[in-house]
Design a protein around this motif. Structure first.
Motif, short mmCIF file in Angstrom:
data_model
loop_
_atom_site.label_atom_id
_atom_site.label_comp_id
_atom_site.label_asym_id
_atom_site.label_seq_id
_atom_site.Cartn_x
_atom_site.Cartn_y
_atom_site.Cartn_z
N ALA A 197 -1.50 6.85 -13.82
CA ALA A 197 -0.36 5.96 -13.63
C ALA A 197 0.41 6.32 -12.36
N ILE A 198 0.63 7.61 -12.13
CA ILE A 198 1.40 8.03 -10.95
C ILE A 198 0.59 7.85 -9.67
N ALA A 199 -0.66 8.31 -9.68
CA ALA A 199 -1.50 8.16 -8.48
C ALA A 199 -1.78 6.69 -8.19
N GLY A 200 -2.14 5.94 -9.24
CA GLY A 200 -2.38 4.51 -9.06
C GLY A 200 -1.14 3.75 -8.67
N GLY A 201 0.01 4.19 -9.21
CA GLY A 201 1.26 3.55 -8.85
C GLY A 201 1.58 3.71 -7.37
N LEU A 202 1.32 4.91 -6.83
CA LEU A 202 1.54 5.13 -5.40
C LEU A 202 0.60 4.27 -4.57
N TYR A 203 -0.66 4.19 -4.97
CA TYR A 203 -1.62 3.34 -4.26
C TYR A 203 -1.18 1.88 -4.30
N LEU A 204 -0.75 1.42 -5.46
CA LEU A 204 -0.32 0.02 -5.61
C LEU A 204 0.91 -0.25 -4.76
N LEU A 205 1.87 0.67 -4.77
CA LEU A 205 3.09 0.51 -3.97
C LEU A 205 2.76 0.49 -2.48
N THR A 206 1.79 1.29 -2.08
CA THR A 206 1.38 1.33 -0.67
C THR A 206 0.78 0.00 -0.24
N VAL A 207 -0.08 -0.57 -1.07
CA VAL A 207 -0.70 -1.86 -0.75
C VAL A 207 0.36 -2.95 -0.68
N VAL A 208 1.28 -2.96 -1.63
CA VAL A 208 2.36 -3.94 -1.64
C VAL A 208 3.18 -3.84 -0.35
N ALA A 209 3.53 -2.62 0.04
CA ALA A 209 4.35 -2.42 1.23
C ALA A 209 3.62 -2.88 2.49
N VAL A 210 2.35 -2.50 2.63
CA VAL A 210 1.59 -2.88 3.84
C VAL A 210 1.46 -4.39 3.96
N VAL A 211 1.08 -5.05 2.87
CA VAL A 211 0.90 -6.51 2.90
C VAL A 211 2.24 -7.21 3.12
N ALA A 212 3.31 -6.72 2.49
CA ALA A 212 4.62 -7.34 2.63
C ALA A 212 5.20 -7.17 4.02
N VAL A 213 4.83 -6.11 4.71
CA VAL A 213 5.35 -5.85 6.06
C VAL A 213 4.51 -6.55 7.13
N PHE A 214 3.20 -6.42 7.07
CA PHE A 214 2.34 -6.94 8.13
C PHE A 214 1.76 -8.32 7.81
N GLY A 215 1.64 -8.65 6.53
CA GLY A 215 0.97 -9.88 6.16
C GLY A 215 -0.53 -9.67 6.06
N PRO A 216 -1.23 -10.50 5.29
CA PRO A 216 -2.67 -10.29 5.08
C PRO A 216 -3.51 -10.46 6.34
N MET A 217 -3.13 -11.39 7.22
CA MET A 217 -3.94 -11.63 8.41
C MET A 217 -3.86 -10.46 9.38
N GLU A 218 -2.64 -9.96 9.62
CA GLU A 218 -2.47 -8.84 10.55
C GLU A 218 -3.08 -7.57 9.98
N THR A 219 -2.98 -7.37 8.67
CA THR A 219 -3.52 -6.16 8.04
C THR A 219 -5.02 -6.04 8.26
N GLN A 220 -5.72 -7.17 8.28
CA GLN A 220 -7.16 -7.15 8.48
C GLN A 220 -7.56 -6.69 9.88
N ASN A 221 -6.61 -6.67 10.79
CA ASN A 221 -6.89 -6.22 12.16
C ASN A 221 -6.56 -4.75 12.37
N LEU A 222 -6.08 -4.09 11.32
CA LEU A 222 -5.68 -2.69 11.42
C LEU A 222 -6.71 -1.80 10.72
N LEU A 223 -7.18 -0.78 11.41
CA LEU A 223 -8.19 0.11 10.82
C LEU A 223 -7.58 1.00 9.74
N TRP A 224 -6.37 1.52 10.02
CA TRP A 224 -5.67 2.37 9.04
C TRP A 224 -4.26 1.81 8.84
N PRO A 225 -4.14 0.77 8.02
CA PRO A 225 -2.84 0.08 7.87
C PRO A 225 -1.71 0.98 7.40
N THR A 226 -2.00 1.95 6.54
CA THR A 226 -0.94 2.81 6.02
C THR A 226 -0.33 3.66 7.13
#
Length: 364
Positions: free
Chosen positions: A222-251
């Motif tokens: 729950a804790i490890a997965g929660g951090l992973y989920l929060l990271t994905v939410v933050a990256v997509v919410a900041v960069f958007g799905p299109m821009e994220t696909q152009n980043l090799l290491w989005p985090t």
């Protein structure tokens, strides 16, 4: 099998968390976005649930045989020779996993920080650190994970939460995304990033209270997965799905856009990389320990230290095999999906056979 039951439930939870959180946190949002675009958080959540299913099977199996290792319990269930094939496959898998994680670490470091340093140097240094740590006994192994966990977990959460001030909620809609034909493909790739959960098979025989292993598993995933989920939410919410696909290491790019309040630090990528290096170390230590401990059990030895240096040149050779970073990630995807058969399907089959035959180990 003589065991030393010194690992507490909290230590078991810490081992699980710090093993799962590792090198995969950098490309994770890219894998999720390629699978489901705006549905990247949903794909991550589904992968987390699939990983928990595998962890549940491993934990139930360990609780059913609380006094023996995974290698020994598989021999009790299906016989020594059949079990030897499965155990050898797991040893090879975690050796390859260690090699690929070390190569990914080296690639990130020489690309982002030490640009004039040969990648072979960074890879072998990290492998030597993992090797020396893996020579410790299970108690020292547990203490190292418990010590490093706060150093990794709390700063990572702070960095991700601070990045949300630049977020746009519209980037997360529709929730289920648009690229559904690739959804399951992405889920399998993300699930492979959680396969460090197999470390519970190593931990349970040494727990003070094996009956609480499931509690440690639930909190850990729950804790490890929660951090992973929060990271994905933050990256997509900041960069958007299109821009994220152009980043090799989005985090890593997310950390570059994040600043502390009052601009005390305008970029947190340096701080994030130091945290990430620690996370990679604990993950490599666990996968290396799983491989050498499996060899010890397979060959009926009393000490695993013999195999730590023996595996080093093999793992290093595998790590240097990919020709470039794109080739590396293709291999990681293939190996990760094969690993799902070993870390989910194989324990499930063993648990089913044990239940049908009515085989159960002695109580701790």
């Amino acid at each position: 099998m003589k065991t030393y039951r010194d690992i507490t439930t909290i230590q078991a939870t810490a081992i699980l968390i710090s093993t799962i959180i590792g090198v995969g946190v950098l490309p994770l949002p890219l894998f999720a976005v390629r699978a489901a675009e705006t549905g990247a958080p949903m794909a991550t959540l589904v992968a987390m649930l699939v990983a928990f299913a595998g962890l549940f099977l491993v934990t139930k199996l360990g609780m059913r045989f609380p006094q023996v290792s995974f290698v020994r319990l598989s021999e009790l269930i299906v016989g020594r020779w059949i079990a030897a094939v499965g155990s050898a496959s797991l040893i090879v898998f975690f050796s390859v996993l260690t090699a690929l994680a070390a190569r990914e670490f080296g690639t990130v470091v020489v690309t982002s920080v030490l640009k004039n340093t040969p990648i072979e140097v960074t890879v072998v240094v990290m492998l030597l650190l993992a090797l020396l740590s893996a020579r410790a006994d299970i108690n020292a192994f547990a203490y190292m994970h418990l010590f490093y966990l706060p150093i990794v977990l709390f700063p990572a959460i702070v960095i991700v939460v601070l990045s949300l001030k630049n977020s746009n909620i519209l980037y997360l809609l529709p929730v289920f995304g648009n690229e559904r034909p690739r959804f399951l493909d992405g889920v399998s790739t993300i699930t492979a990033l959680f396969q460090g959960y197999f470390v519970m098979s190593l931990v349970i025989p040494h727990m003070q209270r094996p009956r609480k292993a499931m509690l440690a598993s639930v909190f850990g995933i729950a804790i490890a997965g929660g951090l992973y989920l929060l990271t994905v939410v933050a990256v997509v919410a900041v960069f958007g799905p299109m821009e994220t696909q152009n980043l090799l290491w989005p985090t890593l790019e997310l950390a570059k856009t994040t600043a502390l309040p009052a601009n005390v630090l305008e970029r947190l990528d340096a701080a994030f990389l130091s945290i990430w290096v620690t996370a990679v170390f604990t993950t490599l230590m666990s996968s290396y320990y799983l491989a050498v401990n499996g060899l010890k059990e397979l060959f009926r030895l009393h000490d695993h230290k013999l195999f730590t240096f023996f595996l080093l040149p093999i793992i290093f050779a595998i790590a240097m095999a990919p020709s470039n970073v794109l080739h590396l990630y293709e291999i990681i995807k293939i190996v990760g999906r094969i690993g799902l058969l070993l870390t989910i399907v194989y324990p499930g089959l063993l648990l089913a056979v044990a239940a049908i035959r009515g085989i159960r180990g002695k109580e701790a």
